[in-house]
Write a protein that holds these residues in place. Structure first.
Motif, mmCIF file in Angstrom:
data_model
loop_
_atom_site.group_PDB
_atom_site.id
_atom_site.type_symbol
_atom_site.label_atom_id
_atom_site.label_comp_id
_atom_site.label_asym_id
_atom_site.label_seq_id
_atom_site.Cartn_x
_atom_site.Cartn_y
_atom_site.Cartn_z
ATOM 1 N N GLU A 237 2.538 -3.736 14.250
ATOM 2 C CA GLU A 237 2.875 -2.327 14.437
ATOM 3 C C GLU A 237 3.348 -1.683 13.139
ATOM 4 N N ASP A 238 4.061 -2.434 12.318
ATOM 5 C CA ASP A 238 4.548 -1.887 11.053
ATOM 6 C C ASP A 238 3.450 -1.832 9.988
ATOM 7 N N GLY A 243 -1.980 -5.567 7.570
ATOM 8 C CA GLY A 243 -1.049 -6.607 7.937
ATOM 9 C C GLY A 243 -0.084 -6.921 6.808
ATOM 10 N N VAL A 244 0.570 -8.056 6.912
ATOM 11 C CA VAL A 244 1.508 -8.474 5.878
ATOM 12 C C VAL A 244 0.855 -9.366 4.840
ATOM 13 N N GLN A 277 -3.510 -9.613 9.059
ATOM 14 C CA GLN A 277 -4.665 -8.849 8.588
ATOM 15 C C GLN A 277 -4.832 -7.520 9.305
ATOM 16 N N GLY A 278 -3.895 -7.156 10.148
ATOM 17 C CA GLY A 278 -3.942 -5.860 10.785
ATOM 18 C C GLY A 278 -4.996 -5.760 11.871
ATOM 19 N N LEU A 279 -5.153 -4.565 12.385
ATOM 20 C CA LEU A 279 -6.101 -4.332 13.473
ATOM 21 C C LEU A 279 -7.561 -4.546 13.056
ATOM 22 N N PRO A 280 -7.966 -4.198 11.817
ATOM 23 C CA PRO A 280 -9.348 -4.511 11.432
ATOM 24 C C PRO A 280 -9.641 -6.009 11.473
ATOM 25 N N GLY A 281 -8.704 -6.823 11.034
ATOM 26 C CA GLY A 281 -8.905 -8.253 11.105
ATOM 27 C C GLY A 281 -9.013 -8.741 12.534
#
Length: 349
Positions: A237-238, A243-244, A277-281
């Motif tokens: 979410e952040d 992603g981180v 890796q965030g939502l795309p990952g």
């Protein structure tokens, strides 16, 4: 001669060779797979750019899947019975001879099973049942199905309740596959089952289930694991885009830092990819699984073989939602081999 049944367009000609339309469709499916895998590798590098991240682990997993799939396609074309049977036997023997060495030390168990060993035994059950459907004689089919059942029993003997349940599910799906005339419906069912598993873990992580049900599931999954999932959801979410960073969950997660034992992961492939890796990952991970199901749909192999492999790979996907089994290259390679075996075009007799 071998013929494919139940496929939308995967039937072979009477002489045992693929027609022009089937070859074109197979090439398009392979091209789609290459695009998805390249996209996964590229995005991992983008997510790691400018950070002290380590995308090597994901790249190794993608390499293992690709190499396994290529090896499975070749072996399945040359040895449609011996190759999956040999794979199943090798996993069972390795698990007996080297218990725990394939999955490393026992991590915090969600349901009491030893992680990667359980996933491998589920794939072994699927491979044995695929070989049984391709075997020419009933006695050999019985022996191969007994091998698959033995792999499930071995999972239970090792303390893997989830692995045993998944293996039983693969056996039942394999036996029922002979009555399925349209493989697409069953493959859609596999996709829905995986989506429900992912949604259930997300509901547990965000505590959106009814209090009694949430407490029961959290107790079975262990509180530290659920806490790691919540950390992963917070990171996603952040940092929803990149992603981180790959392999940075342990650094960014307070729950992972306080856990002196266990792996530096959120104990779920879905949450790990979303956090790192965030939502795309996460979308690319889902696209990879969708491509596997699409490949099985277009496979020239018989419907029972296709659905048996699909059940085993779905079982692996569901195990991966509650544990980090895909972090082991041997598991991803075995999954690639099984998918390749089920997608291979056997040579004509």
């Amino acid at each position: 001669m071998r013929t494919a049944t139940g496929g939308a367009s995967g039937a072979m000609r009477a002489d045992g060779r693929d027609g022009p339309e089937e070859r074109v469709q197979g090439s398009r499916t392979d091209a789609l797979g290459v695009a998805v895998l390249v996209g996964c590798a590229t995005w991992s590098l983008i997510a790691a750019a400018g950070r002290p991240a380590r995308p090597e682990g994901l790249l190794l997993a993608l390499l293992a899947v690709t190499a396994g799939y290529a090896a499975g396609r070749i072996a399945g074309a040359l040895l449609p019975v011996a190759a999956p049977a040999g794979m199943a036997l090798a996993i069972v023997v390795a698990t007996l001879v080297m218990p725990g060495r394939l999955s490393g030390t026992a991590d915090t168990p969600p349901l009491g099973y030893p992680n990667a060993d359980a996933a491998l035994l589920v794939l072994a059950t699927g491979a044995a049942c695929c070989a049984a459907w391709s075997a020419p004689s009933p006695p050999l089919r019985l022996v191969l199905r007994a091998l698959g059942a033995g792999a499930g029993a071995l999972a239970l003997a090792l303390g893997s309740t989830a692995g045993f349940a998944a293996s039983v599910g693969v056996l039942l799906c394999s036996l029922a596959a002979s009555h399925m005339r349209r493989r697409l419906l069953a493959l859609v069912g596999f996709a829905l089952a995986t989506a429900i598993a992912v949604g259930g873990t997300y509901a547990v992580a965000t505590d959106t289930l009814p209090s009694g049900l949430s407490a029961s599931l959290a107790g079975q999954l262990t509180a530290p694991r659920v806490e790691l999932w919540r950390d992963a959801v917070g990171m996603a979410e952040d940092h929803p885009v990149r992603g981180v960073g790959p392999d940075r969950f342990r650094v960014e997660s307070g729950g992972a830092l306080t856990a002196t034992e266990g792996p530096p992961t959120p104990q779920s492939a879905v949450f790990q990819v979303a956090a790192e890796q965030g939502l795309p990952g996460l979308a690319l991970l889902g696209a990879a699984f969708a491509w596997v199901l699409c490949t099985l749909w277009r496979s020239p192999r018989s419907t029972p073989v296709v659905l048996t492999a699909g059940a085993a790979l779905t079982g692996l996907a569901m195990l991966a939602t509650v544990d980090h089994v895909l972090s082991y290259a041997v598991v991803t390679a075995a999954a690639g081999i099984l998918a390749g075996l089920a997608a291979a075009r056997p040579l004509p007799d």
